[in-house]
Design a protein around this motif. Sequence first.
Motif, PDB file in Angstrom:
ATOM      1  N   LEU A 112       0.826  -1.196   0.000  1.00 44.99           N
ATOM      2  CA  LEU A 112       0.000   0.000   0.000  1.00 44.99           C
ATOM      3  C   LEU A 112       0.867   1.255   0.000  1.00 44.99           C
ATOM      4  O   LEU A 112       1.895   1.312   0.689  1.00 44.99           O
ATOM      5  CB  LEU A 112      -0.907   0.008   1.228  1.00 44.99           C
ATOM      6  CG  LEU A 112      -1.981  -1.075   1.266  1.00 44.99           C
ATOM      7  CD1 LEU A 112      -2.676  -1.073   2.617  1.00 44.99           C
ATOM      8  CD2 LEU A 112      -2.988  -0.884   0.146  1.00 44.99           C
ATOM      9  N   PRO A 113       0.480   2.274  -0.778  1.00 49.30           N
ATOM     10  CA  PRO A 113       1.271   3.518  -0.795  1.00 49.30           C
ATOM     11  C   PRO A 113       1.444   4.136   0.590  1.00 49.30           C
ATOM     12  O   PRO A 113       2.478   4.740   0.873  1.00 49.30           O
ATOM     13  CB  PRO A 113       0.448   4.426  -1.715  1.00 49.30           C
ATOM     14  CG  PRO A 113      -0.278   3.485  -2.618  1.00 49.30           C
ATOM     15  CD  PRO A 113      -0.610   2.290  -1.765  1.00 49.30           C
ATOM     16  N   SER A 114       0.442   4.001   1.460  1.00 50.13           N
ATOM     17  CA  SER A 114       0.564   4.566   2.805  1.00 50.13           C
ATOM     18  C   SER A 114       1.705   3.917   3.572  1.00 50.13           C
ATOM     19  O   SER A 114       2.292   4.533   4.468  1.00 50.13           O
ATOM     20  CB  SER A 114      -0.745   4.380   3.582  1.00 50.13           C
ATOM     21  OG  SER A 114      -1.055   2.999   3.736  1.00 50.13           O
ATOM     22  N   ILE A 115       2.032   2.683   3.225  1.00 54.51           N
ATOM     23  CA  ILE A 115       3.131   1.962   3.880  1.00 54.51           C
ATOM     24  C   ILE A 115       4.448   2.255   3.177  1.00 54.51           C
ATOM     25  O   ILE A 115       5.458   2.548   3.827  1.00 54.51           O
ATOM     26  CB  ILE A 115       2.844   0.457   3.897  1.00 54.51           C
ATOM     27  CG1 ILE A 115       1.642   0.167   4.806  1.00 54.51           C
ATOM     28  CG2 ILE A 115       4.066  -0.330   4.340  1.00 54.51           C
ATOM     29  CD1 ILE A 115       1.205  -1.277   4.810  1.00 54.51           C
ATOM     30  N   ALA A 116       4.437   2.169   1.858  1.00 54.92           N
ATOM     31  CA  ALA A 116       5.678   2.404   1.110  1.00 54.92           C
ATOM     32  C   ALA A 116       6.237   3.785   1.390  1.00 54.92           C
ATOM     33  O   ALA A 116       7.447   3.984   1.474  1.00 54.92           O
ATOM     34  CB  ALA A 116       5.418   2.228  -0.388  1.00 54.92           C
ATOM     35  N   ARG A 117       5.335   4.752   1.552  1.00 53.47           N
ATOM     36  CA  ARG A 117       5.775   6.120   1.835  1.00 53.47           C
ATOM     37  C   ARG A 117       6.515   6.195   3.160  1.00 53.47           C
ATOM     38  O   ARG A 117       7.525   6.893   3.296  1.00 53.47           O
ATOM     39  CB  ARG A 117       4.540   7.023   1.859  1.00 53.47           C
ATOM     40  CG  ARG A 117       4.843   8.497   2.023  1.00 53.47           C
ATOM     41  CD  ARG A 117       3.577   9.331   1.885  1.00 53.47           C
ATOM     42  NE  ARG A 117       2.612   9.027   2.926  1.00 53.47           N
ATOM     43  CZ  ARG A 117       1.352   8.642   2.694  1.00 53.47           C
ATOM     44  NH1 ARG A 117       0.929   8.496   1.452  1.00 53.47           N
ATOM     45  NH2 ARG A 117       0.527   8.404   3.689  1.00 53.47           N
ATOM     46  N   ARG A 118       6.048   5.465   4.151  1.00 54.11           N
ATOM     47  CA  ARG A 118       6.661   5.527   5.471  1.00 54.11           C
ATOM     48  C   ARG A 118       7.881   4.631   5.588  1.00 54.11           C
ATOM     49  O   ARG A 118       8.694   4.803   6.502  1.00 54.11           O
ATOM     50  CB  ARG A 118       5.644   5.143   6.540  1.00 54.11           C
ATOM     51  CG  ARG A 118       4.582   6.201   6.749  1.00 54.11           C
ATOM     52  CD  ARG A 118       3.725   5.880   7.939  1.00 54.11           C
ATOM     53  NE  ARG A 118       4.510   5.771   9.153  1.00 54.11           N
ATOM     54  CZ  ARG A 118       4.049   5.259  10.297  1.00 54.11           C
ATOM     55  NH1 ARG A 118       2.821   4.801  10.354  1.00 54.11           N
ATOM     56  NH2 ARG A 118       4.819   5.186  11.359  1.00 54.11           N
ATOM     57  N   MET A 119       8.027   3.662   4.700  1.00 52.31           N
ATOM     58  CA  MET A 119       9.230   2.838   4.711  1.00 52.31           C
ATOM     59  C   MET A 119      10.416   3.618   4.169  1.00 52.31           C
ATOM     60  O   MET A 119      11.559   3.249   4.384  1.00 52.31           O
ATOM     61  CB  MET A 119       9.013   1.569   3.882  1.00 52.31           C
ATOM     62  CG  MET A 119       7.938   0.642   4.428  1.00 52.31           C
ATOM     63  SD  MET A 119       8.361  -0.135   6.005  1.00 52.31           S
ATOM     64  CE  MET A 119       9.471  -1.432   5.446  1.00 52.31           C
ATOM     65  N   GLY A 120      10.131   4.698   3.450  1.00 51.10           N
ATOM     66  CA  GLY A 120      11.190   5.538   2.920  1.00 51.10           C
ATOM     67  C   GLY A 120      11.479   6.705   3.838  1.00 51.10           C
ATOM     68  O   GLY A 120      11.182   6.666   5.036  1.00 51.10           O
ATOM     69  N   PRO A 121      12.026   7.789   3.304  1.00 52.40           N
ATOM     70  CA  PRO A 121      12.335   8.964   4.128  1.00 52.40           C
ATOM     71  C   PRO A 121      11.062   9.562   4.711  1.00 52.40           C
ATOM     72  O   PRO A 121       9.990   9.481   4.099  1.00 52.40           O
ATOM     73  CB  PRO A 121      12.997   9.933   3.127  1.00 52.40           C
ATOM     74  CG  PRO A 121      13.422   9.090   1.975  1.00 52.40           C
ATOM     75  CD  PRO A 121      12.442   7.966   1.899  1.00 52.40           C
ATOM     76  N   PRO A 122      11.131  10.181   5.894  1.00 47.85           N
ATOM     77  CA  PRO A 122       9.942  10.798   6.490  1.00 47.85           C
ATOM     78  C   PRO A 122       9.496  12.000   5.669  1.00 47.85           C
ATOM     79  O   PRO A 122      10.298  12.631   4.979  1.00 47.85           O
ATOM     80  CB  PRO A 122      10.423  11.220   7.882  1.00 47.85           C
ATOM     81  CG  PRO A 122      11.901  11.385   7.738  1.00 47.85           C
ATOM     82  CD  PRO A 122      12.328  10.336   6.735  1.00 47.85           C
ATOM     83  N   PRO A 123       8.216  12.326   5.701  1.00 49.14           N
ATOM     84  CA  PRO A 123       7.741  13.505   4.972  1.00 49.14           C
ATOM     85  C   PRO A 123       8.282  14.775   5.599  1.00 49.14           C
ATOM     86  O   PRO A 123       8.617  14.800   6.786  1.00 49.14           O
ATOM     87  CB  PRO A 123       6.221  13.409   5.125  1.00 49.14           C
ATOM     88  CG  PRO A 123       6.018  12.658   6.405  1.00 49.14           C
ATOM     89  CD  PRO A 123       7.142  11.663   6.465  1.00 49.14           C
ATOM     90  N   PRO A 124       8.386  15.834   4.824  1.00 46.32           N
ATOM     91  CA  PRO A 124       8.876  17.104   5.390  1.00 46.32           C
ATOM     92  C   PRO A 124       7.826  17.707   6.324  1.00 46.32           C
ATOM     93  O   PRO A 124       6.630  17.436   6.184  1.00 46.32           O
ATOM     94  CB  PRO A 124       9.083  17.976   4.144  1.00 46.32           C
ATOM     95  CG  PRO A 124       8.119  17.426   3.138  1.00 46.32           C
ATOM     96  CD  PRO A 124       8.066  15.947   3.392  1.00 46.32           C
ATOM     97  N   PRO A 125       8.248  18.522   7.283  1.00 47.43           N
ATOM     98  CA  PRO A 125       7.276  19.202   8.157  1.00 47.43           C
ATOM     99  C   PRO A 125       6.345  20.074   7.325  1.00 47.43           C
ATOM    100  O   PRO A 125       6.735  20.584   6.270  1.00 47.43           O
ATOM    101  CB  PRO A 125       8.159  20.044   9.082  1.00 47.43           C
ATOM    102  CG  PRO A 125       9.515  19.416   9.012  1.00 47.43           C
ATOM    103  CD  PRO A 125       9.636  18.855   7.636  1.00 47.43           C
ATOM    104  N   PRO A 126       5.120  20.247   7.770  1.00 49.52           N
ATOM    105  CA  PRO A 126       4.179  21.080   6.998  1.00 49.52           C
ATOM    106  C   PRO A 126       4.651  22.523   6.941  1.00 49.52           C
ATOM    107  O   PRO A 126       5.119  23.081   7.928  1.00 49.52           O
ATOM    108  CB  PRO A 126       2.865  20.944   7.776  1.00 49.52           C
ATOM    109  CG  PRO A 126       3.278  20.539   9.165  1.00 49.52           C
ATOM    110  CD  PRO A 126       4.512  19.714   8.998  1.00 49.52           C
ATOM    111  N   ALA A 127       4.559  23.098   5.766  1.00 50.10           N
ATOM    112  CA  ALA A 127       4.971  24.492   5.562  1.00 50.10           C
ATOM    113  C   ALA A 127       3.743  25.376   5.436  1.00 50.10           C
ATOM    114  O   ALA A 127       2.672  24.932   5.013  1.00 50.10           O
ATOM    115  CB  ALA A 127       5.840  24.605   4.305  1.00 50.10           C
TER     116      ALA A 127
END
Length: 463
Positions: free
Chosen positions: A236-251
């Motif tokens: 699932l994309p929700s998992i693959a996204r978190r297995m990689g680098p963390p998202p940037p802080p909200p701007a």
Amino acid sequence: MKLAEIDWGEVLDTLPRWEALSPDARKAFLRIKPATPAEPSVLGPSRDEMVAAGVVTPPGPKGRLYTLAPELRTLLKALRAAARLQPLDGPGGRLHEEYVQDQLTVEELRAFTRHTSSYYGSADRREAASRVSSVEWIRGFLDAEPGTPMVFWEQNLVVPGERQRLVPPALARATHALVRALADRAGGVPLRTLPSLLPEVDLATRVAALAAALRYLLVFVSVHDDKRVEAMLGVLPSIARRMGPPPPPPAAVAATGAMEAPFLVADMTAVLVEAAGEPIPVRGDDGSLYVRSQRAIAPRLLQMPAWMDAFLAGSANPARYEAGEEKDARLFDRIETAVAALTTLKLAKVERGERSQLAVTHAGRAWLALDEGERLKRLLDGLRDSPQLNPGWHQVRKGLDFFGVSISFGLGEEVDLRAPLAAAFTSAPGEGMVPLAHFTRYHAECRNPLLALGQGQARRMYG
């Protein structure tokens, strides 16, 4: 069609014939029903291409229906299910409940929610979909090494009479390798590339590994309805996204409308002003306002920007109101919240008698005489004094509801989530506004205090 029970060896063997078709012909192929000859309108302009490719057999001199090539029936069943369910295209990259409902029996679903089943033991599709959409689901599997740890992991998911798939060491290793390989490939890979993911694994084990990963909702096959019309395999994309680098802080971004007024204070003021003129009749059983009174107060509530109104609409419960009142449900919920705050702070009280009514107290009249800043301070003081530490299943018996929401599992009285929640909000930029979706995603994935508690802490009260 349960995807885990399909002969994926046969699917992979015949998949090139479908991929050799044009995108329009691939779509036409997916419109065919496996056990029913197709009308010419089903195939559309692609029928000549599909006849030439041997995908369908044209009708005889007196017929008009096109027959699917028998050897493609399993392929068609698999691709139709993948195209209909599209598990890799769920909202927010998470698995949608319809997939769980379609692919799991009631017994299998209860196995997925065994440790978080509801008080009545009902199967909870939302709980299962949420569980397998979390990165902890994949990590829990990957942390279970092939052998005894993986056998124990699988035992929690099988139902009586079902064989365990991951007992053979070679199959367990292949499934582990498949999930590990796909977890590193955000967006998934074409289904045809499965052999390249497990190059040292024989065909039978490779197919069995795919079936096992599908059965336990670790990987998914999906047909994207885009220009490519391609069968994809992935986590699932929700998992693959978190297995990689963390998202940037909200701007901070430019907002179409700002909302700075403390609307709960304004709502409390509107209710209290109404009660100051004449006590408001309330229901004797729970002290809630009648709909007639809610309608009278609703026009006095502070108007919200469209984005804020839409956000509040998501938390309203229209089912609690009469037919035709759905559009006012969020306003009525705001009024109920205001009444709860007023009575908790003893600014108003429910007087019992022949007719129960909500009346203003002496403290309430004094509160109305204050300016808005002082009224807000009194409300914040009440929130700070609340003993509630987390939004668990338990009811708030005294003090204001700090969180405004509840969750369906107990966290224990000792789990204090107030400081992490306050820290999340105070971390937002001092100027401008941030998108809510980015804000919640970042803190859920990078600063989520619940993740440190372990799965054993997050359990339903009566599970």
